[in-house]
Structure formats: C-alpha cells, structure tokens
Design a protein around this motif. Sequence first.
Motif, short mmCIF file in Angstrom:
data_model
loop_
_atom_site.label_atom_id
_atom_site.label_comp_id
_atom_site.label_asym_id
_atom_site.label_seq_id
_atom_site.Cartn_x
_atom_site.Cartn_y
_atom_site.Cartn_z
N ILE A 83 0.85 -1.19 0.00
CA ILE A 83 0.00 0.00 0.00
C ILE A 83 0.88 1.24 0.00
N VAL A 84 0.63 2.16 -0.91
CA VAL A 84 1.38 3.41 -0.98
C VAL A 84 0.54 4.51 -0.33
N GLN A 85 1.10 5.12 0.71
CA GLN A 85 0.34 6.17 1.40
C GLN A 85 0.74 7.56 0.89
N PHE A 86 -0.29 8.38 0.69
CA PHE A 86 -0.07 9.74 0.22
C PHE A 86 -0.72 10.75 1.15
N ALA A 87 -0.12 11.93 1.20
CA ALA A 87 -0.76 13.12 1.74
C ALA A 87 -1.33 13.89 0.57
N ASP A 93 -5.17 15.52 -6.96
CA ASP A 93 -3.82 15.06 -6.64
C ASP A 93 -3.80 13.58 -6.27
N LEU A 94 -4.71 13.16 -5.41
CA LEU A 94 -4.68 11.75 -5.01
C LEU A 94 -5.05 10.85 -6.19
N ALA A 95 -6.02 11.26 -6.99
CA ALA A 95 -6.41 10.45 -8.14
C ALA A 95 -5.27 10.35 -9.15
N ASN A 96 -4.57 11.45 -9.39
CA ASN A 96 -3.44 11.42 -10.31
C ASN A 96 -2.32 10.53 -9.79
N ALA A 97 -2.04 10.64 -8.48
CA ALA A 97 -1.01 9.80 -7.88
C ALA A 97 -1.40 8.32 -7.97
N ALA A 98 -2.67 8.03 -7.78
CA ALA A 98 -3.14 6.64 -7.86
C ALA A 98 -2.93 6.08 -9.25
N GLU A 99 -3.20 6.88 -10.27
CA GLU A 99 -2.99 6.41 -11.64
C GLU A 99 -1.53 6.08 -11.91
N ILE A 100 -0.62 6.89 -11.37
CA ILE A 100 0.80 6.65 -11.59
C ILE A 100 1.27 5.40 -10.85
N ILE A 101 0.81 5.22 -9.64
CA ILE A 101 1.35 4.18 -8.77
C ILE A 101 0.66 2.83 -8.93
N ILE A 108 -3.81 2.41 -2.61
CA ILE A 108 -3.37 3.75 -2.22
C ILE A 108 -4.11 4.12 -0.94
N ASP A 109 -3.40 4.78 -0.02
CA ASP A 109 -3.99 5.15 1.27
C ASP A 109 -3.85 6.64 1.47
N THR A 152 -7.07 -1.09 -4.02
CA THR A 152 -7.86 -0.51 -2.94
C THR A 152 -7.57 0.98 -2.76
N VAL A 153 -8.58 1.70 -2.28
CA VAL A 153 -8.44 3.09 -1.86
C VAL A 153 -8.88 3.14 -0.41
N SER A 154 -7.93 3.34 0.48
CA SER A 154 -8.21 3.29 1.91
C SER A 154 -7.86 4.62 2.58
N VAL A 155 -8.25 4.73 3.85
CA VAL A 155 -8.01 5.94 4.64
C VAL A 155 -7.46 5.52 5.99
N LYS A 156 -6.41 6.20 6.43
CA LYS A 156 -5.89 6.01 7.79
C LYS A 156 -6.15 7.28 8.57
N MET A 157 -6.90 7.17 9.67
CA MET A 157 -7.36 8.36 10.37
C MET A 157 -7.17 8.27 11.88
N ARG A 158 -7.18 9.42 12.50
CA ARG A 158 -7.31 9.52 13.95
C ARG A 158 -8.79 9.72 14.31
N ILE A 159 -9.08 9.66 15.61
CA ILE A 159 -10.46 9.79 16.05
C ILE A 159 -10.74 11.20 16.55
N HIS A 160 -12.02 11.55 16.62
CA HIS A 160 -12.45 12.81 17.21
C HIS A 160 -12.63 12.65 18.72
N SER A 161 -12.67 13.75 19.42
CA SER A 161 -12.95 13.70 20.86
C SER A 161 -14.33 13.10 21.10
N ASP A 162 -15.29 13.43 20.25
CA ASP A 162 -16.61 12.82 20.29
C ASP A 162 -16.61 11.68 19.27
N ILE A 163 -16.53 10.46 19.76
CA ILE A 163 -16.39 9.31 18.86
C ILE A 163 -17.57 9.16 17.93
N ARG A 164 -18.73 9.70 18.30
CA ARG A 164 -19.90 9.62 17.41
C ARG A 164 -19.62 10.33 16.08
N THR A 165 -18.83 11.40 16.14
CA THR A 165 -18.47 12.11 14.91
C THR A 165 -17.62 11.22 14.01
#
Length: 317
Positions: A83-87, A93-101, A108-109, A152-165
């Motif tokens: 999996i190649v992770q991008f900012a 930008d992410l779609a273009n990077a995905a096409e290249i990689i 791509i993440d 795959t197109v995935s997301v790596k995230m942190r959580i909010h203070s209110d987990i419901r969000t």
Amino acid sequence: MDADSSLYAERTWKTPLQLLTGDTTVKICAPMVRYSKLPFRQLVRKYQCDLAFTPMIISDSFIRSVKARDSEFTTCAEDRPLIVQFAANNPQDLANAAEIISPFSDGIDLNCGCPQRWAMAEGYGACLIDKPQLLYDIVHETKSRIQNPDFTVSVKMRIHSDIRTTVDLCQKLEKTGVSWITVHGRTKDQHHQPANVDAIRLIKENVNIPVVANGDIKSLDDVTRVAKETGVNGVMSARGILGNPAMFAGYNITPLQCVQDWLDISLPLGMPFPLFHHHLIDMLEKSLCRSERRVFNTLSSTSSVIDYLRENFQIGT
C-alpha cells in the motif's frame, strides 16, 4: 520509479481485500516517515508481516517531479502486497497519484492522521477528518479514476474527541466507496496516551467494510488482544515493529538472525548510514544495557557497526 510493470503482470500474492476479508487477523507494517522504506519492508516480510505500507509521500510533488518519484518510491517484485500512502489536500492530486502508482502496488492510502503542524497547515493529515465533504470528494474521485477492482483506496485516520463524529464519518466514507479504514485510536492532540480500543471497536461495529486497528501494538500478544477486543480485520504496528521487526512472528525481542537479515538486505542496497544505524539502534535497544547502548549509538561508520556486532554478537558480514 523505473520498475517494469511487466514484473507484476502475474499475481502470486493475495490482494489487501482478500487478506482483510479472510479468517485471520492481518498483520500490517505501518507507514512511517523515513523508516518503512523498501529494505525495512523486505525485512518484516521475512517475519510474518502480511501487508506493508510505504512512508507517507506528498502527492503534488510526486505527480510533478520524476526526481521525487524516484526518490520517494522504490519497490521490487517481492514487495507485495503493498500500500502506498499519500498526503493529499484535493481530489485531483490523489487520483493522479493513484494512476501513476497503481501498476506497481496494490492500493493507495490517504493520510488523515498526521498531527504535525506543518502537515495540517498545508491541508494534509489529521485536519481532513474535520473536512468531511473534501474527504468524501477525494475518495470518490480516486475510486472513479482507478478501474482495477483489486486496487484498494483506503483511509488512515485519527479519532475525534466525540467518537460519534468519527463513526458518522466512517459510515459516510463507506457509502462513498472507501475500501477499508485504519483507525489510530488517538485524537490529533493525543500523543502518548493509551490508544482508545473502545472507540475502534465502536467503529468496527458500525461499518460493513474492513477496519484495521493502530496504536500501542508492541507484540504478537497485543495483536491477539486488540483483535479479540475490537473484532477488527487487521492490526497495524509502527513503533513496536521498529523496535522488533520480528514481532509478528512471536519474538519478544529482536532475534540476532533478524539483525543479520537486516545487514544482508540493507547493505547491498547502499542505505545511507544514519538510517541503517538508526534501525539497528531501535532493534538492539532491549538487547543492550544502558552503557552498551551509549557506545553503540555513537558509532559513526558502517564498518564500526559491523565490527561491534561481530565482536559482541558474533554476527556481521
């Protein structure tokens, strides 16, 4: 990035989704700035790591510069699944990077977890979890651009203070078409607090796509415990696997064979000494007492490191 895409024409490995929808907990090496590069990925794959991430790559410079692509991304035929992770801070930008990689990787993440000020100031990382519409647009554009169903197109995230969000965000990402989600069980303002396992469990219970847990994974026992407590499909390690690249194979400290494997993998590739040395500092932390670490940490050349390992551990080249 000059690998021949014909190297990857015949698949001999499971895709990320095949792994994540299987019957066993997937063991994953996290994206780590500087550290999760090709030599380290090759090392952990020898010790039952199922899936590996590249370090985070800035998408706009990757798209614009061949030099940046060659510098930031290297791989080989055995470096799969990958999996190649991008900012990224916009859909194009992410779609273009995905096409290249995409010919050279399995997914791509999108980094939605980096809490560093410079990243958030540029619209990258953890700030994206507070910009849900932009996040949905980035995922949707990238998914629509890549027609390979195994990619795959995935997301790596942190959580909010209110987990419901966070739960609501993950449910909407699922509807947008995200393949899977990695949840780092801390907010962007938390650093060394224990990871919130309950929050990860709640997210897993409220979506129908694979979820990976991240945070405080330092041993195979932690993998088993967190998977049991949360029901996640995979568990990801960062600092734990840096200190012990063999942790997924059940070792409590880095075995000497793993150190030898690191020498055998990294030295022929001409890895810069500071990175080569720093990996060994992490690997040997539990094997050296304080005075020994002080000596080892001040070594300043590859030859002096090899001499030290030969004299003290009877390993080396």
